[in-house]
Scaffold this active site. Structure first.
Site: not given
Ligand code: APR
Length: 257
Positions: A120, A160
């Protein structure tokens, strides 16, 4: 403190090719907010449609640039945590390791991961809006002048230096295509690996969320680290219910005493 099944340590130790696939959760313990955690998640506090789309940037570049500068400032103040560091230990023990992240922070790099695949993009790779997008060359805003970004502060994006076009955040917005080379490299690594460790992702945003599923359907063993259940539970052979900064160091210690 749950005792990690020795099987997981054994799996990791015996892996020839490992992929570590991370999401916002791996940076949570560095103080960088995730997206979908209740209350603290960015999408619980901000409207993604207003901030994380090309239309939003076109409509209000100062609002969007300011918000990403606020996020970048937060990452600059953050430090890699023991989860990021444990991953570098895995990389040192298993030469054929690939780190694939959905995150736009630079904490894997600052922990020592040499070549992180960013599906991303990155907060630290702003690019020019010109048709043939090239890495933006622009005078680093002289310190002090760059108003201390805080959530909601509007900051005009720089132009830019080589073509005067607006500079945009180097992240992939909703509705935009992922960088082709990164997605191809990630899919290839997922197809070839024998273990995929998925850490801190809710597994709901595609095509990134395909990566662990490609590994599973290619016969790899998927191990998930997440304090919560996610749709990836179904394809994970092992679900380690815990935080990255606690589980990963324990896993690495058990694998390579
Ligand atoms: N350790 C491990 N996992 C954790 C922790 C922690 N300390 N704290 C939270 N989590 C978990 C949550 O339970 C959740 O399942 O991390 C996950 C975060 O999920 P999201 O907030 O949805 O993040 P992500 O999966 O990276 O999102 C994917 O969505 O908004 C877009 O582009 C953005 O890259 C991002 C993509």
């Amino acid at each position: 403190e749950e005792v990690l099944p020795h099987r997981v340590a054994q799996l990791l130790r015996d892996a020839r090719r490992v992929v570590i696939f991370t999401g916002a959760g791996i940076s949570a313990e560095s103080g960088v907010p995730t997206f979908r955690d209740d209350l603290t998640g960015l999408w619980a506090r901000f409207d993604a449609q207003q901030l994380a789309t090309a239309e939003a940037f076109h409509a209000d570049p100062d609002l969007v640039w300011g918000w990403y500068e606020w996020r970048r400032a937060r990452v600059r103040r953050a430090e890699p945590n023991s989860g990021h560091l444990a991953i570098t230990t895995i990389e040192s023990r298993i030469p054929d390791s690939t780190v694939i992240t959905q995150n736009v922070d630079d904490l894997h790099e600052r922990a020592g991961t040499p070549a992180t695949i960013h599906l991303h993009g990155s907060l630290f790779a702003p690019r020019c809006m010109a048709a043939a997008a090239h890495p933006a060359t622009f005078p680093d805003q002289p310190d002090g002048e760059a108003a201390e970004p805080h959530e909601g502060r509007r900051i005009s994006p720089p132009r830019c230096a080589s073509c005067r076009e607006l500079v945009r955040p180097g992240v992939v917005w909703f509705g935009e295509a992922l960088p082709e080379a990164a997605l191809t490299a990630a899919a290839e690594a997922a197809t070839a690996c024998d273990v995929l460790l998925t850490v801190g992702t809710s597994g709901v945003v595609y095509p990134a969320a395909e990566i662990p599923r490609i590994a599973a359907s290619s016969g790899a063993t998927v191990i998930q680290v997440n304090p919560q259940p996610t749709p990836l539970d179904r394809i994970a052979a092992i679900n380690l219910r815990g935080s990255a900064a606690q589980v990963l160091p324990t896993l690495v210690a058990a694998a390579w005493r």
